[in-house]
Write an enzyme that holds these catalytic residues in place. Structure first.
Site, PDB file in Angstrom:
ATOM      1  N   LYS A  24     -46.858  15.894 -27.795  1.00 11.91           N
ATOM      2  CA  LYS A  24     -46.036  17.056 -27.442  1.00 11.91           C
ATOM      3  C   LYS A  24     -46.161  17.331 -25.959  1.00 11.91           C
ATOM      4  O   LYS A  24     -47.248  17.287 -25.394  1.00 11.91           O
ATOM      5  CB  LYS A  24     -46.564  18.272 -28.220  1.00 11.91           C
ATOM      6  CG  LYS A  24     -45.855  19.563 -27.924  1.00 11.91           C
ATOM      7  CD  LYS A  24     -44.731  19.811 -28.900  1.00 11.91           C
ATOM      8  CE  LYS A  24     -43.823  20.946 -28.482  1.00 11.91           C
ATOM      9  NZ  LYS A  24     -42.826  20.548 -27.464  1.00 11.91           N
ATOM     10  N   LYS A  26     -45.798  13.641 -22.205  1.00  9.12           N
ATOM     11  CA  LYS A  26     -45.094  14.219 -21.041  1.00  9.12           C
ATOM     12  C   LYS A  26     -44.004  13.268 -20.590  1.00  9.12           C
ATOM     13  O   LYS A  26     -44.132  12.055 -20.739  1.00  9.12           O
ATOM     14  CB  LYS A  26     -46.072  14.417 -19.884  1.00  9.12           C
ATOM     15  CG  LYS A  26     -45.571  15.380 -18.825  1.00  9.12           C
ATOM     16  CD  LYS A  26     -45.748  16.794 -19.322  1.00  9.12           C
ATOM     17  CE  LYS A  26     -45.498  17.832 -18.276  1.00  9.12           C
ATOM     18  NZ  LYS A  26     -46.113  19.110 -18.678  1.00  9.12           N
ATOM     19  N   THR A  74     -45.353  31.148 -21.320  1.00  5.35           N
ATOM     20  CA  THR A  74     -46.375  30.709 -20.366  1.00  5.35           C
ATOM     21  C   THR A  74     -46.910  31.919 -19.618  1.00  5.35           C
ATOM     22  O   THR A  74     -48.131  32.103 -19.486  1.00  5.35           O
ATOM     23  CB  THR A  74     -45.795  29.668 -19.387  1.00  5.35           C
ATOM     24  OG1 THR A  74     -45.184  28.628 -20.156  1.00  5.35           O
ATOM     25  CG2 THR A  74     -46.881  29.059 -18.517  1.00  5.35           C
TER      26      THR A  74
HETATM   27  N1  GLU Z   1     -44.175  21.981 -20.116  1.00  5.39           N
HETATM   28  C1  GLU Z   1     -45.053  22.958 -20.689  1.00  5.39           C
HETATM   29  C2  GLU Z   1     -46.496  22.581 -20.442  1.00  5.39           C
HETATM   30  O1  GLU Z   1     -46.767  21.816 -19.560  1.00  5.39           O
HETATM   31  C3  GLU Z   1     -44.752  23.206 -22.154  1.00  5.39           C
HETATM   32  C4  GLU Z   1     -44.887  22.029 -23.051  1.00  5.39           C
HETATM   33  C5  GLU Z   1     -44.369  22.278 -24.449  1.00  5.39           C
HETATM   34  O2  GLU Z   1     -43.907  23.376 -24.695  1.00  5.39           O
HETATM   35  O3  GLU Z   1     -44.432  21.360 -25.261  1.00  5.39           O
HETATM   36  O4  GLU Z   1     -47.391  23.090 -21.044  1.00  5.39           O
END
Ligand code: GLU
Length: 424
Positions: A80, A116, A200
């Site tokens: 994820k 990622k 976040t």
């Molecule tokens: N891009 C965000 C992070 O780095 C969220 C990742 C997600 O929601 O899967 O945590």
């Protein structure tokens, strides 16, 4: 500096980020008592796909973009993590960020490993149509290795719910059934979760609330500087302002604004453009470097990596640093801040709110039943408070800093799952 030199420096920075991540993973696994073989497994992603995506541009030409998807470890469950659209995306950076996602998911105790993605592009110069074709092209290029039970993308730097919607639509067309669980951070009408957009910043807010308790500071009237006015930074400024704290500094890629009496946050939020730019409207802007060293109680780097280094760590005046960005403080600077008694809340803890609500979104997609915002907020608070406390206690018990404690907490679940599966 020539363009080539800038590119070289960026590559070096990304490599350093990756190498320092490996160094801390090694130390964390050693502290947890794992054999060297576990580090051999964890030090690199299990899978890394590089793709070339041809996109028809508005002027009729074709531009070929390079994209990546990295999957660090899928012992716990599907991987994820977000997809970033940025000119400085590199293989090393995406690899490091996928390892960090394993750590974030481990800290928040989510049933995922880390992934990622990234595309080397500058969305600020692209039209809506070009962005849509690039987003859809990326999904077609990586579709073999992603999916609701394999690897679930999400937003990251310069990607948003519209881009998630195009990606979800493309994946659903390829598979010939509606697949909301393929991606998170979607618009609410397409199965997005309440509270995902602000998640976040909410997570960072909860970390700040916990950190001030530990330091015996009151959040009311505490002086806060936030570097970065993107998704995390701007919502955080709002939440801090609403909580009665004094936001005395903010910044964006152009520069910083500082006022010891407090900034007019509602006005700045109103004037901010969709890429988080606002300081260009002011003539008294200072530099980002200057802003970091200004007097304050809480400093939140919410922009890019390597902002607090051995060069400026001695000049940071905050007693609490909460990392809302990925990798804003170098290893050397972490050491200096710790020696100076600064409470540093590390990135992989402070920014775990996003992926936590992404998990809630995926659960809601899987069950087809949606929760009100209050329920999401309550569940997020639970996760963040528990994660903060676990890491704070781990740091005290092992006499290590919060960053190493966060790595130890974050890597444990994937290491255990890998061991039970018989991989190591
Ligand atoms: N891009 C965000 C992070 O780095 C969220 C990742 C997600 O929601 O899967 O945590």
């Amino acid at each position: 500096m020539s363009e080539k030199q800038v590119k070289k420096d960026e590559e070096k920075e990304a490599l350093n980020l990756f190498l320092s991540t490996q160094t801390i993973i090694k130390e964390a696994l050693r502290k947890l008592g794992y054999p060297g073989d576990m580090y051999e497994l964890m030090k690199e992603p299990q899978r890394m796909l590089t793709v070339r995506i041809p996109v028809k541009m508005d002027n009729g030409s074709v531009k070929v973009y390079t994209g990546y998807r990295s999957q660090h470890n899928d012992a716990v469950g599907p991987t994820k993590g977000g997809v970033r659209f940025h000119p400085e995306v590199s293989e090393e950076e995406v690899k490091a960020l996928s390892i960090w996602m394993t750590l974030k998911c481990g800290i928040a105790n989510l049933p995922y490993g880390g992934g990622k993605g990234g595309i080397i592009c500058d969305p600020r110069t692209m039209s809506f149509g070009e962005l849509e074709r690039l987003s859809r092209g990326y999904v077609r290029a990586i579709s073999q290795i992603v999916g609701p039970t394999k690897d679930i993308p999400a937003p990251d730097v310069y990607t948003n719910s519209q881009i998630m919607a195009w990606m979800m639509d493309e994946y659903s067309r390829l598979r010939e059934f509606d697949s909301p669980g393929f991606i998170t951070g979607k618009p609410i009408v397409l199965g997005g979760s309440q509270g995902r957009e602000t998640a976040t910043a909410q997570g960072v807010t909860i970390c700040i609330e916990e950190a001030v308790k530990k330091k015996g500071i009151k959040l009311q009237n505490a002086r806060i500087i936030i570097q970065g006015f993107g998704n995390a930074g701007s919502f955080l400024a709002k939440f801090m302002h609403d909580a009665g704290a004094k936001v005395i500094g903010i910044s964006d890629a152009h520069g910083g604004l500082y006022n010891p009496d407090g900034l007019d946050i509602p006005y700045l939020l109103d004037k901010r453009d969709s890429f988080g730019m606002v300081t260009n409207l002011f003539t008294d802007a200072i530099t980002n470097e200057e802003l970091l060293e200004k007097d304050c109680d809480i400093l939140v780097p919410a922009a890019i990596a390597n902002q607090i280094t051995a060069k400026n760590a001695h000049h940071i005046q905050a007693s609490i640093v909460v990392e809302a960005a990925n990798g804003p403080t170098t290893i050397d600077a972490t050491k200096i801040l710790n020696e100076r008694g600064v409470l540093l809340v590390p990135d992989i803890l402070a920014s775990a709110g996003g992926v936590t609500v992404s998990y809630f979104e995926w659960v809601q997609n899987n069950q087809g039943y949606y929760w009100p915002e209050k329920e999401v907020a309550k569940k997020l608070r639970n996760v963040m408070v528990n994660s903060f406390e676990t890491i704070y206690q781990t740091a005290a018990a092992h006499k290590v800093d919060m960053r190493l404690a966060a790595y130890m907490t974050g890597i444990r679940k994937s290491a255990e799952a890998s061991r039970f599966r018989g991989w190591v």
